[in-house]
Scaffold this motif. Structure first.
Motif, mmCIF file in Angstrom:
data_model
loop_
_atom_site.group_PDB
_atom_site.id
_atom_site.type_symbol
_atom_site.label_atom_id
_atom_site.label_comp_id
_atom_site.label_asym_id
_atom_site.label_seq_id
_atom_site.Cartn_x
_atom_site.Cartn_y
_atom_site.Cartn_z
ATOM 1 N N HIS A 1 2.401 -13.065 -1.271
ATOM 2 C CA HIS A 1 3.028 -13.593 -0.042
ATOM 3 C C HIS A 1 4.513 -13.874 -0.295
ATOM 4 O O HIS A 1 5.381 -13.465 0.475
ATOM 5 C CB HIS A 1 2.300 -14.877 0.379
ATOM 6 N N GLU A 2 4.817 -14.490 -1.454
ATOM 7 C CA GLU A 2 6.225 -14.821 -1.783
ATOM 8 C C GLU A 2 7.075 -13.543 -1.872
ATOM 9 O O GLU A 2 8.144 -13.441 -1.283
ATOM 10 C CB GLU A 2 6.278 -15.525 -3.156
ATOM 11 N N VAL A 3 6.551 -12.559 -2.609
ATOM 12 C CA VAL A 3 7.344 -11.345 -2.854
ATOM 13 C C VAL A 3 7.565 -10.575 -1.557
ATOM 14 O O VAL A 3 8.674 -10.143 -1.239
ATOM 15 C CB VAL A 3 6.635 -10.448 -3.901
ATOM 16 N N LEU A 4 6.488 -10.439 -0.764
ATOM 17 C CA LEU A 4 6.629 -9.657 0.479
ATOM 18 C C LEU A 4 7.563 -10.356 1.448
ATOM 19 O O LEU A 4 8.380 -9.741 2.139
ATOM 20 C CB LEU A 4 5.255 -9.446 1.106
ATOM 21 N N THR A 5 7.498 -11.709 1.469
ATOM 22 C CA THR A 5 8.400 -12.466 2.348
ATOM 23 C C THR A 5 9.837 -12.294 1.872
ATOM 24 O O THR A 5 10.749 -12.010 2.636
ATOM 25 C CB THR A 5 8.012 -13.959 2.334
ATOM 26 N N GLU A 6 10.021 -12.403 0.546
ATOM 27 C CA GLU A 6 11.372 -12.291 -0.033
ATOM 28 C C GLU A 6 11.962 -10.919 0.259
ATOM 29 O O GLU A 6 13.114 -10.756 0.600
ATOM 30 C CB GLU A 6 11.284 -12.505 -1.549
ATOM 31 N N LEU A 7 11.088 -9.891 0.151
ATOM 32 C CA LEU A 7 11.593 -8.525 0.295
ATOM 33 C C LEU A 7 11.568 -8.047 1.739
ATOM 34 O O LEU A 7 12.098 -6.990 2.058
ATOM 35 C CB LEU A 7 10.751 -7.580 -0.574
ATOM 36 N N MET B 1 7.300 -3.974 -5.031
ATOM 37 C CA MET B 1 8.419 -4.059 -5.980
ATOM 38 C C MET B 1 8.976 -2.680 -6.333
ATOM 39 O O MET B 1 9.918 -2.553 -7.092
ATOM 40 C CB MET B 1 7.956 -4.783 -7.252
ATOM 41 N N GLY B 2 8.305 -1.629 -5.820
ATOM 42 C CA GLY B 2 8.826 -0.279 -6.021
ATOM 43 C C GLY B 2 8.092 0.525 -7.070
ATOM 44 O O GLY B 2 8.453 1.669 -7.344
#
Ligand code: SDX
Length: 440
Positions: free
Chosen positions: A335-341, A385-386
């Motif tokens: 959730h954090e990463v998808l929100t950040e990105l 993250m790619g």
């Protein structure tokens, strides 16, 4: 910490096994564990009763003594040297966890500085290895490259092969933890047709790996702290997990006194399977196949159909029968990463959460205690993250090398080395005479 004894003695509590056919009986010692079930010592069973135990898949069999990782599958507990995975994931970093797994204690500031310096010393690989990569097809699966290249390290680092020399065992351990990110990133770059990127020891372990993966000579690479922290947490969550299939493979290979690089290559091969570490790649392929939440019920029905080999990838676990504590940490991290990105993978994440919700309300999954495991959410974060799907299990192998190395060292330091040699329940023909071709 009280260290349980290997050997049973007269004071040990026992269980009595009585053969109702022959009326023969044997007292089997119960050896204490510090956490989890005590064990019944069956080592003399064949000698005294002429029976083998029978446990395909080792669902009820302890293969060794270990003090590294404890799992309580009913309570969803995972401890590394007594520290909870939740605390380590939120307060530690991967290299500190690697130190903890190998040495048994969290490092002092000085010990950590020394450990970091050792790891930094070995981040590069022998330049000759580059020509090794050129032997692969460009479309080789990166796990095929990992198995080959890691196994080949024993052809290069002859001063760290002698398993009876503890200094060489330590050197091999440091080389493996340090070089895995470099070898993994090179496997990716090779399949992309991009130049290899040398490690930069000014960066942290995870920053260094992301840079070797995604930087190109044509432009400056700036590490993203959110991504490197998320990756470091993923590494922590995948670092070790008791006697899972790949760790048991490493131990069995090590029990024949094979060199450490060959043992870790064997572990990588075992981890590749979709029932094990390959599941994170299989989860993404499954989510893409489901495509839309309207299709979820069809796939749930297939997972429940005994005539359909389809299984819900990322669900179920041999040990966890309540919840996989790593999956919960990874769901938050996703959730954090998808929100950040502001990632385009958001729909995939929402599909995954809807699939989890529906599955966990379904009687089949509830009765069989099938919950999301570590692989269910990790792939979504890595894709955001790619990382290409084919690299997911490679990252699992990079992280699990810390666990494999710690378990291998624990085995090597055992006072008694026994080669692992399971027996079998033979169900084939008894002795029969050879039949000439003309009479067959
Ligand atoms: C990892 O061991 C470790 O610690 C591994 C690991 C680690 O950190 O090292 O945690 C990493 O490998 C996680 C697991 C990743 N694998 C997957 O997500 C693949 C999907 N899961 C399944 O293949 C399965 O759940 C296993 C392999 C993980 C565990 O299988 P078990 O414990 O051997 O159980 P089983 O195959 O005997 O299944 C028990 C029942 C069966 O039904 P019945 O025959 O009893 O009627 O549950 C069913 C299975 O059909 N079942 C599933 C299912 N998993 C089990 N049904 C649908 N979907 C699933 N995912």
């Amino acid at each position: 910490m009280a260290t349980p004894t290997h050997t049973s003695d007269d004071a040990s509590p026992t269980v009595t096994l009585i053969d109702n056919q022959s009326q023969k009986r044997i007292e089997l010692a119960i050896l204490p564990s510090n956490e989890g079930p005590d064990v019944i010592d069956v080592r003399n069973l064949y000698r005294d009763m002429n029976y083998f135990t029978y446990d395909p898949g080792f669902t009820s069999t302890a293969s060794c003594d270990s003090a590294i990782t404890f799992i309580d599958g009913e309570k969803g507990i995972l401890l590394h040297r007594g520290y909870s995975i939740e605390e380590l994931a939120s307060r530690s970093d991967f290299l500190e966890v690697a130190y903890l797994l190998i040495q048994g204690e969290l490092p002092s500031k000085k010990q950590r500085q020394k450990f970091d310096a050792e790891i930094q010393l070995h981040t590069m690989v022998d330049e000759q290895l580059i020509s090794f990569y050129n032997g692969f097809r460009r479309d080789a699966h990166p796990m095929a490259i990992m198995v080959g290249v890691v196994g080949a390290l024993s052809a290069f680092y002859h001063d760290s092969l002698d398993i009876k020399d503890l200094a060489q065992c330590h050197l091999a351990s440091m080389r493996l933890i340090s070089k895995m990110p470099t070898i993994a990133a090179m496997a990716y770059k090779y399949t992309m047709g991009q130049p290899f990127v040398y490690p930069d020891n000014e960066l942290t372990y995870s920053e260094n790996f992301l840079r070797m993966m995604f930087s190109v000579p044509a432009q400056e690479y700036v590490p993203n702290p959110v991504l490197s922290r998320a990756l470091d947490r993923i590494f922590i969550l995948h670092a070790d997990h008791e006697q899972n299939a790949s760790t048991s493979t490493v131990r069995l290979a090590g029990s024949s006194q094979a060199n450490p690089f060959a043992c870790i290559a064997a572990g990588i091969a075992s981890l590749w399977g979709p029932a094990h570490g390959g599941a994170n790649e299989a989860v993404l392929n499954m989510l893409n196949e489901i495509g839309h939440k309207d299709n979820i019920h069809e796939f749930i029905a297939r997972a429940k159909d005994k005539n359909d080999p389809f299984r819900l990838m990322g669900f179920g676990h041999r040990v966890y029968k309540n919840h996989d504590p790593r999956a919960q940490v990874l769901r938050e991290s996703a959730h954090e990463v998808l929100t950040e990105l502001g990632s385009t993978e958001q729909p995939l994440f929402e599909l995954a959460m809807e699939l989890e919700r529906i599955a966990l309300e379904d009687d089949y999954f509830i009765e069989k205690k099938l919950f999301p495991n570590v692989d269910f959410y990790s792939g979504i974060i890595l894709k955001a993250m790619g990382f290409p799907t084919s690299m997911f299990t490679v990252l699992f192998a990079v992280a699990r090398t810390a666990g494999w190395v710690s378990q291998w060292n624990e085995m090597i330091n055992e006072p008694v080395h026994k080669i692992g040699r399971p027996r079998q329940r033979y169900i084939g023909y008894g002795l029969r005479e050879y039949v000439p071709t003309e009479k067959r």
